[in-house]
Enzyme design. Structure first.
Site, PDB file in Angstrom:
ATOM      1  N   LYS A 220     -18.132 -13.495   4.525  1.00  0.00           N
ATOM      2  CA  LYS A 220     -19.345 -12.826   4.998  1.00  0.00           C
ATOM      3  C   LYS A 220     -19.043 -11.842   6.122  1.00  0.00           C
ATOM      4  CE  LYS A 220     -23.546 -13.963   7.654  1.00  0.00           C
ATOM      5  NZ  LYS A 220     -23.109 -13.598   9.015  1.00  0.00           N
TER       6      LYS A 220
ATOM      7  N   ARG B  44     -28.316  -8.871  12.096  1.00  0.00           N
ATOM      8  CA  ARG B  44     -27.379  -8.603  13.178  1.00  0.00           C
ATOM      9  C   ARG B  44     -26.204  -7.745  12.710  1.00  0.00           C
ATOM     10  NH1 ARG B  44     -26.649  -9.947  18.273  1.00  0.00           N
ATOM     11  NH2 ARG B  44     -24.539  -9.825  19.109  1.00  0.00           N
TER      12      ARG B  44
ATOM     13  N   ASP C 287     -28.750 -15.259  13.949  1.00  0.00           N
ATOM     14  CA  ASP C 287     -28.871 -16.677  14.275  1.00  0.00           C
ATOM     15  C   ASP C 287     -29.420 -16.878  15.679  1.00  0.00           C
ATOM     16  OD1 ASP C 287     -27.898 -17.620  11.885  1.00  0.00           O
ATOM     17  OD2 ASP C 287     -25.819 -17.535  12.529  1.00  0.00           O
TER      18      ASP C 287
ATOM     19  N   ASP D 297     -17.643 -20.925  14.318  1.00  0.00           N
ATOM     20  CA  ASP D 297     -18.524 -21.103  13.159  1.00  0.00           C
ATOM     21  C   ASP D 297     -18.306 -22.430  12.443  1.00  0.00           C
ATOM     22  OD1 ASP D 297     -19.795 -18.723  13.563  1.00  0.00           O
ATOM     23  OD2 ASP D 297     -18.664 -17.602  12.071  1.00  0.00           O
TER      24      ASP D 297
ATOM     25  N   MET E 271     -18.771 -20.793  23.278  1.00  0.00           N
ATOM     26  CA  MET E 271     -19.237 -19.412  23.158  1.00  0.00           C
ATOM     27  C   MET E 271     -20.748 -19.256  23.125  1.00  0.00           C
ATOM     28  SD  MET E 271     -16.405 -17.710  20.655  1.00  0.00           S
ATOM     29  CE  MET E 271     -14.642 -17.945  20.962  1.00  0.00           C
TER      30      MET E 271
END
Length: 435
Positions: free
Chosen positions: A22, A97, A121, A319, A341
């Site tokens: 992605k 985004r 997100d 992620d 993060m």
């Protein structure tokens, strides 16, 4: 809105092939704006974020053709810059985004771009300062329109310079790199992100005629060129999906083979799952995860509790921390998950606690998981997907739980995982999509 109804307790068996990455797809699709010639991109994932970006480019005047499964051509020879001023562009770009990475290519080629107030997100602050500071270093000026909450960037001519990024931002590095390839002179980008996504973007730009040195390191040197040409590019397998399938297989006691993972680009992801006690073997370019009746979290050499934390590449990608946290709930032993993060990414753990997980949320960045092993299974429940990665983590939890679960807002999962219910059901899962 759609929902998943998940019947837990089903073991899966068989082979699954990861989709295209992605994050890489969003970058390289935006890069097609850098040339008027045709660019073909293959292994494009069929996910909501990518589909929305492709539609946005088409509405800007880019000629888009779907030439084969997962393959598209893009030709940006008649871009309508006036579209950037429309409410339709601001609304649609603001909800995606990934659209922020159109800014660098537009600024490089046309000297003008609009930076919308982007969404994505809901995982905490995700500032764009790194992007804007980089563009300013290259000579661009930005005017912020308070009423429309957008930034207008303009530059008669971008000029190469030295810059030290304030953070190793993935999208920031990609955006600045795409602006720099057509800037006059030499640009040096220090503290650059160096994930495989950036390496792939760099390789594509080099084939288009860009001059980039230092690929794979955190120091990129870019010699600007006057124009770029067309090319063909193939997107890597999605390392986040590979990691998700590893955790999913272990937690549900499944026997899975993950095909064509591009193992050498996975970094420390396999080792992170091995720290949870998950056994896997590399067979060619596949990963085989056998059935796990149980798995036990390692400790450090001095016997202290294991800590798993995210870090810029080649560290562990943030992620996957949501998936690792969920998988740890059914391990034996304890682990501290440190999400450095993003300050809101661990807030989904309250849903896992409702399912019977033993988790202590220490603060917005740290959670201690006390693994109960399969002796105490999670129980099904009702949940909502807050973001892409927490969504897939909750889906894994529901698949391993006793009883039936319902998950709402699954559009978040669709943004990052293509046809996930169909692909998992083909292996033996029991997931029903309802509107």
């Amino acid at each position: 809105m759609s929902s998943f109804v998940i019947e837990g307790g089903h073991r899966m068996r068989g082979e699954i092939t990861p989709q295209g990455a992605k994050n890489e797809a969003l970058e390289v699709i935006c890069a097609t704006l850098l040339t008027s010639e045709k660019v073909e991109i293959r292994n494009v994932p069929d996910i909501l974020d990518v589909a929305n970006l492709i539609r946005l480019l088409a509405d800007m005047g880019v000629k888009v053709e779907h030439v084969a499964k997962g393959a598209y051509t893009f030709q940006a020879d008649a871009v309508d810059l006036n579209y950037l001023e429309t409410d339709d562009f601001l609304r649609r770009a603001g909800s995606l985004r990934g659209s922020v990475m159109m800014t660098g290519p537009l600024l490089a080629r046309f000297g003008r771009a609009v930076l919308p107030n982007v969404g994505g997100d809901k995982i905490g602050r995700r500032r764009l300062d790194t992007h804007i500071l980089g563009f300013r270093k290259l000579g661009a000026e930005m005017i912020y329109h308070t009423a429309r909450r957008t930034g207008e960037l303009r530059a008669e001519k971008l000029r190469g310079t030295y810059m030290l990024l304030d953070e190793a931002s993935l999208t920031g590095t990609a955006n600045i790199l795409m602006a720099a390839v057509m800037a006059e002179g030499v640009t040096t980008i220090y503290n650059a992100a160096c994930e495989p996504y950036i390496q792939q973007l760099s390789a594509m730009l080099i084939r288009m005629g860009a001059k980039i040195a230092g690929v794979g390191s955190n120091l990129l040197t870019v010699e600007g060129v006057g124009s770029l040409r067309g090319t063909t590019h193939t997107v890597l397998p999605d390392m986040i999906e590979v990691g998700s399938f590893i955790g999913m297989a272990a937690m549900t006691g499944s026997d899975l083979r993950i095909k064509n993972v591009n193992y050498n680009q996975l970094g420390i992801i396999p080792d992170a799952f091995r720290r949870l006690g998950i056994q896997m073997t590399q067979e060619g370019d596949d990963i085989h995860i056998p059935t796990h009746e149980t798995y036990e979290i390692e400790t450090f050499m001095d016997g202290s509790i294991m800590t798993i934390a995210d870090a810029p590449w080649p560290g562990l990608t943030p992620d996957l921390l949501s998936v690792i946290l969920v998988v740890a709930t059914q391990a034996r032993g304890s682990v501290l998950i440190h999400q450095k993060m993003f300050e809101s990414r661990l807030f989904f753990v309250d849903k896992l606690i409702d399912m019977g997980a033993q988790i202590i949320l220490c603060d917005p960045h740290r959670a201690t998981v006390i693994g109960l092993g399969h002796r105490f299974r999670l129980r099904g429940g009702k949940m909502t997907s807050p973001d892409i990665r927490a969504g897939i983590a909750l889906l894994i939890a529901a698949m391993s739980a006793d009883g039936t679960s319902r998950m709402d807002n699954i559009e978040q999962i669709d943004r990052g995982y293509q046809h996930i219910d169909q692909r998992l059901n083909a292996l033996g899962a029991c997931i029903t999509r309802v509107d």
